[in-house]
Design an enzyme around this catalytic site. Structure first.
Site, mmCIF file in Angstrom:
data_model
loop_
_atom_site.group_PDB
_atom_site.id
_atom_site.type_symbol
_atom_site.label_atom_id
_atom_site.label_comp_id
_atom_site.label_asym_id
_atom_site.label_seq_id
_atom_site.Cartn_x
_atom_site.Cartn_y
_atom_site.Cartn_z
ATOM 1 N N GLY A 94 0.834 -1.191 0.000
ATOM 2 C CA GLY A 94 0.000 0.000 0.000
ATOM 3 C C GLY A 94 0.870 1.242 0.000
ATOM 4 N N HIS A 103 -2.385 7.765 6.820
ATOM 5 C CA HIS A 103 -1.351 8.635 6.227
ATOM 6 C C HIS A 103 -1.968 9.938 5.716
ATOM 7 C CE1 HIS A 103 2.353 6.343 6.303
ATOM 8 N NE2 HIS A 103 1.797 5.277 5.748
HETATM 9 ZN ZN ZN Z 1 2.556 3.363 5.772
#
Ligand code: ZN
Length: 170
Positions: free
Chosen positions: A46, A137
């Site tokens: 990811g 994030h």
């Molecule tokens: Zn990460």
């Protein structure tokens, strides 16, 4: 396509809160391609735009292990979540560290696809964990934030030391 540079903890730019993608245009589709290329090369499962210093709400994921299930999520919002799962998580921005993190085991996510259409997807297991990690994030949050302050401090010190040593060799 281009491989992009991944920011590493404790780079303060990783703490930026990303803004929504205003329009899914050619620039965004190129960014998606570049994120996939960068993620697969790392290799990782990811990658959020934040990690390559682009602060727009966009992430890619592929947990298949053979690059056959690419997911690109633009402006993702979790509309449903349930269950609990604990996974040893790692992060391309925190290289070399894996620590257990608790997350929902099943999620339903609304997002725009690369054609700009609003769609919903369900995810469970590793894909659900990965999407939740990448969505963090976009809010400037890292998996080390779930660890104790002492443990996060140790990881930070070791990564800073490694980077200083790399700088001397380079
Ligand atoms: Zn990460």
């Amino acid at each position: 396509m281009a491989k992009l540079k991944i920011l590493e903890f404790p780079d303060p730019r990783l703490r930026t809160r990303a803004t929504p993608v205003a329009e899914v245009d050619a620039r965004i589709r190129t960014l998606i391609d570049d994120l996939f290329e960068t993620m697969y090369a790392a290799p990782g499962i990811g990658l959020a735009a934040t990690q390559v210093d682009v602060h727009e709400r966009l992430l890619v994921a592929d947990v298949s292990g053979d690059q056959t299930e690419p997911h690109a999520l633009i402006n993702p919002v979790i509309v449903e979540k349930d269950g609990v799962t604990v996974t040893d998580e790692g992060c391309l921005s925190v290289p070399g560290y894996f620590e257990p993190v608790e997350r929902a085991g099943h999620i339903r996510v609304r997002h725009l696809n690369r054609d700009g259409e609003e769609v919903e997807m369900e995810a469970e297991g590793l894909l659900a964990v990965c999407i939740q990690h990448e969505m963090d994030h976009l809010d400037g949050k890292l998996f080390v934030d779930y660890l104790s302050e002492a443990k996060r401090g140790r990881i930070r010190k070791r990564l800073e030391k490694e980077r200083r040593q790399q700088a001397q060799v380079a």
